[in-house]
Design a protein around this motif. Structure first.
Motif, mmCIF file in Angstrom:
data_model
loop_
_atom_site.group_PDB
_atom_site.id
_atom_site.type_symbol
_atom_site.label_atom_id
_atom_site.label_comp_id
_atom_site.label_asym_id
_atom_site.label_seq_id
_atom_site.Cartn_x
_atom_site.Cartn_y
_atom_site.Cartn_z
ATOM 1 N N GLY A 85 0.510 -13.694 -36.276
ATOM 2 C CA GLY A 85 -0.188 -13.503 -35.010
ATOM 3 C C GLY A 85 -0.996 -12.221 -35.000
ATOM 4 O O GLY A 85 -0.778 -11.302 -35.802
ATOM 5 N N LEU A 89 -2.172 -8.608 -29.833
ATOM 6 C CA LEU A 89 -1.439 -9.488 -28.918
ATOM 7 C C LEU A 89 0.060 -9.259 -29.050
ATOM 8 O O LEU A 89 0.786 -9.260 -28.042
ATOM 9 C CB LEU A 89 -1.783 -10.951 -29.191
ATOM 10 C CG LEU A 89 -1.050 -11.962 -28.298
ATOM 11 C CD1 LEU A 89 -1.352 -11.721 -26.832
ATOM 12 C CD2 LEU A 89 -1.391 -13.388 -28.698
ATOM 13 N N ARG A 90 0.538 -9.033 -30.266
ATOM 14 C CA ARG A 90 1.973 -8.788 -30.435
ATOM 15 C C ARG A 90 2.396 -7.498 -29.738
ATOM 16 O O ARG A 90 3.493 -7.403 -29.192
ATOM 17 C CB ARG A 90 2.334 -8.771 -31.919
ATOM 18 C CG ARG A 90 2.248 -10.153 -32.539
ATOM 19 C CD ARG A 90 2.809 -10.219 -33.946
ATOM 20 N NE ARG A 90 1.852 -9.756 -34.949
ATOM 21 C CZ ARG A 90 2.004 -8.708 -35.716
ATOM 22 N NH1 ARG A 90 3.095 -7.949 -35.608
ATOM 23 N NH2 ARG A 90 1.097 -8.377 -36.619
ATOM 24 N N VAL A 111 3.972 -14.901 -33.322
ATOM 25 C CA VAL A 111 3.242 -15.745 -32.381
ATOM 26 C C VAL A 111 3.287 -17.185 -32.882
ATOM 27 O O VAL A 111 3.100 -17.449 -34.079
ATOM 28 C CB VAL A 111 1.789 -15.279 -32.222
ATOM 29 C CG1 VAL A 111 1.023 -16.193 -31.268
ATOM 30 C CG2 VAL A 111 1.751 -13.841 -31.709
ATOM 31 N N THR A 113 2.669 -21.646 -31.751
ATOM 32 C CA THR A 113 1.849 -22.573 -30.972
ATOM 33 C C THR A 113 2.698 -23.110 -29.822
ATOM 34 O O THR A 113 3.143 -24.257 -29.822
ATOM 35 C CB THR A 113 1.329 -23.703 -31.868
ATOM 36 O OG1 THR A 113 0.675 -23.126 -33.011
ATOM 37 C CG2 THR A 113 0.328 -24.572 -31.125
ATOM 38 N N VAL A 262 0.221 -20.875 -26.612
ATOM 39 C CA VAL A 262 0.609 -19.612 -27.240
ATOM 40 C C VAL A 262 1.981 -19.211 -26.726
ATOM 41 O O VAL A 262 2.197 -19.040 -25.524
ATOM 42 C CB VAL A 262 -0.411 -18.494 -26.959
ATOM 43 C CG1 VAL A 262 0.099 -17.156 -27.519
ATOM 44 C CG2 VAL A 262 -1.760 -18.839 -27.586
ATOM 45 N N TRP A 264 5.890 -17.196 -28.432
ATOM 46 C CA TRP A 264 6.320 -16.249 -29.450
ATOM 47 C C TRP A 264 7.831 -16.286 -29.625
ATOM 48 O O TRP A 264 8.568 -16.778 -28.779
ATOM 49 C CB TRP A 264 5.875 -14.834 -29.107
ATOM 50 C CG TRP A 264 6.559 -14.200 -27.936
ATOM 51 C CD1 TRP A 264 7.716 -13.456 -27.940
ATOM 52 C CD2 TRP A 264 6.137 -14.254 -26.552
ATOM 53 N NE1 TRP A 264 8.029 -13.042 -26.668
ATOM 54 C CE2 TRP A 264 7.079 -13.512 -25.797
ATOM 55 C CE3 TRP A 264 5.057 -14.849 -25.909
ATOM 56 C CZ2 TRP A 264 6.965 -13.363 -24.425
ATOM 57 C CZ3 TRP A 264 4.941 -14.698 -24.531
ATOM 58 C CH2 TRP A 264 5.887 -13.967 -23.810
ATOM 59 N N SER A 288 -6.457 -18.324 -33.678
ATOM 60 C CA SER A 288 -7.000 -16.984 -33.458
ATOM 61 C C SER A 288 -7.783 -16.927 -32.153
ATOM 62 O O SER A 288 -7.780 -15.903 -31.451
ATOM 63 C CB SER A 288 -7.916 -16.591 -34.621
ATOM 64 O OG SER A 288 -7.210 -16.527 -35.832
ATOM 65 N N GLN A 291 -5.356 -16.880 -29.050
ATOM 66 C CA GLN A 291 -4.695 -15.574 -29.044
ATOM 67 C C GLN A 291 -5.645 -14.490 -28.557
ATOM 68 O O GLN A 291 -5.262 -13.616 -27.767
ATOM 69 C CB GLN A 291 -4.200 -15.218 -30.436
ATOM 70 C CG GLN A 291 -3.006 -16.001 -30.923
ATOM 71 C CD GLN A 291 -2.577 -15.478 -32.282
ATOM 72 O OE1 GLN A 291 -1.885 -14.465 -32.384
ATOM 73 N NE2 GLN A 291 -2.988 -16.155 -33.337
ATOM 74 N N SER A 292 -6.885 -14.532 -29.029
ATOM 75 C CA SER A 292 -7.871 -13.517 -28.646
ATOM 76 C C SER A 292 -8.182 -13.583 -27.163
ATOM 77 O O SER A 292 -8.333 -12.546 -26.498
ATOM 78 C CB SER A 292 -9.158 -13.700 -29.466
ATOM 79 O OG SER A 292 -8.921 -13.522 -30.846
ATOM 80 N N SER A 295 -5.238 -12.133 -25.305
ATOM 81 C CA SER A 295 -5.232 -10.684 -25.484
ATOM 82 C C SER A 295 -6.278 -10.021 -24.603
ATOM 83 O O SER A 295 -6.014 -8.986 -23.960
ATOM 84 C CB SER A 295 -5.496 -10.351 -26.958
ATOM 85 O OG SER A 295 -5.541 -8.953 -27.152
#
Length: 439
Positions: A85, A89-90, A111, A113, A262, A264, A288, A291-292, A295
């Motif tokens: 991930g 974001l983490r 991270v 799905t 998303v 985790w 990606s 996640q972006s 974030s």
């Protein structure tokens, strides 16, 4: 072809039936998923599926985040990424978990799905055929599907209004060990449980963790609803006081939107290493792009204020559901959650929630029968009602229709079997089985 082979082929519509791995036999359509096609009809009031009310999320917040991602780092967002991930974001996930008392390192976050993917990865890493998973009874329907797909046995531990009963957990562990069974982990949803709606008290959280430590059992803490409280927060997460013995699962599906897919896992270091490898083997890398976007949303939006908005929405809907039950079905018993999405209802002895469902759909109301939430066929007298998606007016209409179905069913049984009139079940039986003998 032999007579036996011809018979096998003739009895099966799937020509590859005898080529599947044994574990494929554990794949079954869940009763919740099977309801979606019917419940999505506009004339049906669905109290069945646990779909978040995403309309409460202002679209501009998400659209702005997407546009900034594409303008500022679009090439990276559309590329393959890390199997663990995006690092930023983490780090942000640590801020989310801190709201429930968790202090951790971003290196131990993976991270996935959606959190259900994390649940599948943990099961893949730990479960061999014949292993035992301990879980509350009832428990999350798709978790049961996953455990079954890895040919594990599920042992349900009774609950009450304060969640999992520690003495019952001790008894189950002792009995399973004496029978030579291998217990791989305890799967639990301690905060605003799905489907029961109850919350594990802080004292019991500590006691359950101690029992797990004493018996060398990993705890898999699934926490989709923990931030969606109404009047008061749930106790801190179990992971807040136990790092080495807990794998914590989280998700943005309930506090943002499920379409991003998303979630985790926060895991002890050695387990985290294997989760990354399993993640790469399954999906190469989580998206990606999504996640972006998340974030960016966490960086620029008032995400805590948005969670407060969701709390207000779900509080109003829960109150509508409980109020409608009190008005139209006061003879029944049900849980009264302080958060989450669900109320767990107990029916009279005579009724079978699964058998009654077609009649309910005919009356344009849907629910999830309690049998979906037990691996052993229990839950016949229970149903899960979801208040997260319908409006308060729709909820009241749905409960009124449900009351008609229940009373008509009882009248029919009374006519043909002399089973008697509606009566209230005892509080001890609301979770599908009597409390254990802890003497």
């Amino acid at each position: 072809m032999t007579e036996q082979g011809s018979s096998q082929a003739g009895n099966n519509l799937d020509p590859w039936y005898h080529h599947y791995a044994d574990r494929a036999a554990g794949l079954r359509a869940s009763e919740v998923r099977a309801l979606f096609a019917v419940a999505s009809r506009p004339e049906v009031v669905s109290l069945a599926g646990g779909m978040p009310y995403v309309a409460a999320l202002p679209q501009d917040l998400v659209i702005d985040a997407m546009e900034r991602v594409m303008r500022e780092r679009g090439a990276a967002a559309l590329q393959y990424g890390s199997g663990q991930g995006i690092p930023l974001l983490r780090e942000q996930i640590l801020d989310v978990m801190a709201l429930e008392g968790i202090r951790a390192n971003a290196d131990d976050v993976v991270v996935t799905t959606g959190s259900q993917h994390a649940l599948e990865l943990v099961s893949k890493l730990f479960l061999d055929p014949g292993d035992v998973v301990l879980s509350e009874g009832p428990s999350y329907v798709t978790a049961l599907v996953i455990f079954k797909s890895y040919q594990a046995e599920v042992e349900h531990v009774p609950m009450d209004e304060n969640g999992l009963i520690p003495e019952a957990l001790r008894e189950h562990i002792a009995r399973l060990k004496s029978a030579g069974k291998r217990i791989k982990f305890l799967y639990t949803i301690p905060s605003f449980h799905n489907p029961a709606g109850v919350t594990l008290s802080w004292e019991r959280r500590l006691e359950v963790l101690e029992i797990a430590r004493q018996n060398d059992i990993l705890v898999l803490e699934d926490n989709p609803y923990g931030l969606l409280y109404f009047d008061r927060p749930a106790p801190d997460a179990m992971r807040s006081v136990e790092e080495d013995g807990v794998v914590y699962l989280g998700t943005f599906s309930k506090t943002l939107a499920p379409g991003f897919r998303v979630g985790w896992a926060l895991a002890p270091h050695a387990i985290r290493e294997k989760l990354v490898l399993a993640n790469e083997a399954a999906v190469l890398s989580p998206s990606s792009f999504t996640q972006s976007v998340i974030s960016e949303y966490l960086s620029t939006a008032d995400w805590k204020g948005q969670i407060n908005t969701f709390r207000d929405v779900y509080r109003e809907r829960k109150n509508a559901l409980v109020g409608a039950l009190e008005e139209y079905l006061p003879e029944l018993t049900w849980t009264n959650p302080n958060g989450g999405f669900y109320v767990w209802v107990t029916l009279p002895d005579e009724l079978d929630s699964k058998a009654m469902l077609p009649r309910a759909v005919t009356e344009l109301v849907a629910y999830t029968p309690g049998t979906a939430f037990f691996a052993n066929g229990d839950g016949r007298r229970n149903m899960r009602l979801s208040f997260c998606y319908p409006t308060p007016d729709q909820i009241r209409l749905g409960v009124r229709r449900l009351a008609t179905v229940i009373r008509d069913e009882l009248d029919l049984l009374d006519t043909f079997a002399g089973t008697g009139s509606l009566h209230a079940p005892s509080a001890d039986s609301r979770f599908g089985s009597p409390p254990p003998d802890a003497s």
